[in-house]
Design an enzyme around this catalytic site. Structure first.
Site, PDB file in Angstrom:
ATOM      1  N   ASP A  95     -16.560  23.104 -31.243  1.00 58.24           N
ATOM      2  CA  ASP A  95     -16.356  24.271 -32.106  1.00 58.24           C
ATOM      3  C   ASP A  95     -16.932  24.049 -33.502  1.00 58.24           C
ATOM      4  O   ASP A  95     -16.883  22.939 -34.029  1.00 58.24           O
ATOM      5  CB  ASP A  95     -14.853  24.602 -32.184  1.00 58.24           C
ATOM      6  CG  ASP A  95     -14.599  26.036 -32.623  1.00 58.24           C
ATOM      7  OD1 ASP A  95     -15.563  26.848 -32.629  1.00 58.24           O
ATOM      8  OD2 ASP A  95     -13.451  26.355 -32.967  1.00 58.24           O
TER       9      ASP A  95
ATOM     10  N   LEU B 147     -21.547   7.872 -16.057  1.00 59.68           N
ATOM     11  CA  LEU B 147     -20.783   8.834 -16.852  1.00 59.68           C
ATOM     12  C   LEU B 147     -20.798  10.170 -16.127  1.00 59.68           C
ATOM     13  O   LEU B 147     -21.849  10.608 -15.667  1.00 59.68           O
ATOM     14  CB  LEU B 147     -21.432   9.006 -18.243  1.00 59.68           C
ATOM     15  CG  LEU B 147     -20.915  10.171 -19.103  1.00 59.68           C
ATOM     16  CD1 LEU B 147     -19.484   9.912 -19.577  1.00 59.68           C
ATOM     17  CD2 LEU B 147     -21.814  10.388 -20.328  1.00 59.68           C
TER      18      LEU B 147
ATOM     19  N   HIS C  21     -26.065  26.590 -32.955  1.00 58.63           N
ATOM     20  CA  HIS C  21     -25.930  26.309 -31.517  1.00 58.63           C
ATOM     21  C   HIS C  21     -26.999  25.316 -31.061  1.00 58.63           C
ATOM     22  O   HIS C  21     -26.737  24.449 -30.223  1.00 58.63           O
ATOM     23  CB  HIS C  21     -26.017  27.600 -30.706  1.00 58.63           C
ATOM     24  CG  HIS C  21     -24.861  28.536 -30.941  1.00 58.63           C
ATOM     25  ND1 HIS C  21     -23.553  28.096 -30.963  1.00 58.63           N
ATOM     26  CD2 HIS C  21     -24.800  29.872 -31.169  1.00 58.63           C
ATOM     27  CE1 HIS C  21     -22.748  29.123 -31.202  1.00 58.63           C
ATOM     28  NE2 HIS C  21     -23.489  30.209 -31.336  1.00 58.63           N
TER      29      HIS C  21
HETATM   30  C1  IPE Z   1     -13.729  28.049 -27.903  1.00 59.90           C
HETATM   31  O1  IPE Z   1     -14.300  28.305 -29.150  1.00 59.90           O
HETATM   32  C2  IPE Z   1     -14.770  28.101 -26.851  1.00 59.90           C
HETATM   33  C3  IPE Z   1     -15.833  27.114 -26.961  1.00 59.90           C
HETATM   34  C4  IPE Z   1     -15.960  26.177 -27.857  1.00 59.90           C
HETATM   35  C5  IPE Z   1     -16.828  27.231 -25.946  1.00 59.90           C
HETATM   36  P1  IPE Z   1     -14.267  29.757 -29.812  1.00 59.90           P
HETATM   37  O2  IPE Z   1     -14.829  29.593 -31.168  1.00 59.90           O
HETATM   38  O3  IPE Z   1     -14.896  30.739 -28.931  1.00 59.90           O
HETATM   39  O4  IPE Z   1     -12.698  30.045 -29.848  1.00 59.90           O
HETATM   40  P2  IPE Z   1     -11.824  31.007 -30.762  1.00 59.90           P
HETATM   41  O5  IPE Z   1     -12.347  32.384 -30.566  1.00 59.90           O
HETATM   42  O6  IPE Z   1     -12.007  30.545 -32.160  1.00 59.90           O
HETATM   43  O7  IPE Z   1     -10.445  30.787 -30.261  1.00 59.90           O
HETATM   44  C1  IPE Z   2     -18.759  26.830 -30.687  1.00 59.46           C
HETATM   45  O1  IPE Z   2     -19.133  27.186 -31.970  1.00 59.46           O
HETATM   46  C2  IPE Z   2     -19.791  27.194 -29.652  1.00 59.46           C
HETATM   47  C3  IPE Z   2     -19.440  28.348 -28.804  1.00 59.46           C
HETATM   48  C4  IPE Z   2     -18.268  28.911 -28.745  1.00 59.46           C
HETATM   49  C5  IPE Z   2     -20.496  28.889 -27.972  1.00 59.46           C
HETATM   50  P1  IPE Z   2     -18.784  28.612 -32.544  1.00 59.46           P
HETATM   51  O2  IPE Z   2     -19.915  29.531 -32.221  1.00 59.46           O
HETATM   52  O3  IPE Z   2     -17.468  29.053 -32.096  1.00 59.46           O
HETATM   53  O4  IPE Z   2     -18.784  28.335 -34.096  1.00 59.46           O
HETATM   54  P2  IPE Z   2     -17.774  28.936 -35.170  1.00 59.46           P
HETATM   55  O5  IPE Z   2     -16.395  28.645 -34.671  1.00 59.46           O
HETATM   56  O6  IPE Z   2     -18.062  30.393 -35.251  1.00 59.46           O
HETATM   57  O7  IPE Z   2     -18.112  28.204 -36.424  1.00 59.46           O
HETATM   58 MG    MG Z   3     -15.583  28.924 -32.829  1.00 57.56          MG
END
Ligand code: IPE
Ligand code: IPE
Ligand code: MG
Length: 240
Positions: free
Chosen positions: A22, A133, A39
């Site tokens: 995240d 792994l 990303h």
């Molecule tokens: C959770 O992250 C899903 C992934 C990292 C793939 P999100 O950023 O989508 O989750 P919320 O919306 O903050 O809970």
């Molecule tokens: C996690 O990073 C990756 C996915 C959920 C695809 P985010 O895209 O949720 O990044 P933030 O949380 O908005 O910073």
């Molecule tokens: Mg996120």
């Protein structure tokens, strides 16, 4: 290079670490860049962290890369993510086999494009005998969706109610080939599960480092493992 070493009793190193990747969007925003830039860097960082897992001889890494809820994001972000997944599954096969990494996909197939599924299936098939792994990738994954699929599978097997055990459910989940995670890490400081491994993490240790995923590095992983090793996992018993 004068790198810090992992100074932990080998018996206290987790066998399976799961990571909620995240913070990619915030990482990019901090740099005045579009979310997709984050990303891309997130995908690069996964390669770096995989190297650290090999170095520390940790057997299982499970990552949450795209949730069943992430379809609610803007279409251009989804399109960019699809491209990243296509590239990642299409281009790293040789390296995965050289490094003896096995790939497992966790998540519902329905909803994923046929060309991506072909690449995922190929990666899973070609790496199935690798044992250094196991890298499991949650892509179109949600725990509730996974449990729904498990229930469908159990019901359609004709199992009698009295024959259904906890193990029956464990065996019907996408993760049926994996041990439960010992440690779940969510980067970026957010403290929630967001529909990840609800069943499997029942007794996992949790850590919520502040670092955003693209900047979470080998040192942070060492910190996380050392913190894990310092904890007393009692599983309902009392301290030994
Ligand atoms: C959770 O992250 C899903 C992934 C990292 C793939 P999100 O950023 O989508 O989750 P919320 O919306 O903050 O809970
Ligand atoms: C996690 O990073 C990756 C996915 C959920 C695809 P985010 O895209 O949720 O990044 P933030 O949380 O908005 O910073
Ligand atoms: Mg996120």
């Amino acid at each position: 290079m004068n790198e810090r070493t992992l100074n932990v009793d080998p018996a206290k190193i987790p066998n399976h670490i799961a990571i909620i990747l995240d913070g990619n969007g915030r990482w990019a925003k901090k740099r005045g860049m579009p979310r997709l830039f984050g990303h891309r860097e997130g995908a690069e960082n996964l390669k770096r962290i995989v190297r650290a897992f090999l170095e520390f001889n940790i057997k299982y890494l499970t990552v949450y890369a795209f949730s069943t809820e992430n379809w609610n994001r803007p279409q251009d972000e989804i399109a960019g993510l699809k491209q990243i997944f296509n590239e990642a599954f299409g281009s790293n096969l040789k390296r995965l086999s050289e490094e003896q990494i096995r790939i497992i996909h966790l998540g519902q197939r329905e909803g994923l494009d046929a060309d991506l599924l072909t690449k995922i299936d190929r990666a899973v098939e070609e790496t199935k005998n690798n044992s250094r792994l196991t890298l499991s990738i949650g892509l179109n994954y949600g725990s509730r969706n996974e449990i729904m699929h498990a229930v469908r599978k159990i019901v359609s097997s004709g199992a009698k109610p009295e024959d259904i055990s906890e193990q029956t459910i464990t065996n019907a989940l996408f993760t049926h080939e994996l041990p439960d995670p010992d440690l779940v890490i969510r980067t970026s400081g957010e403290q929630r599960l967001s529909n990840f491994l609800l069943w499997q993490s029942a007794y996992a240790e949790w850590e919520f480092p502040k670092k955003l995923w693209p900047e979470f590095n080998r040192e942070d992983l060492i910190d996380a493992i050392e913190e894990y090793a310092s904890r007393d996992r009692r599983f309902g018993r009392i301290s030994s």
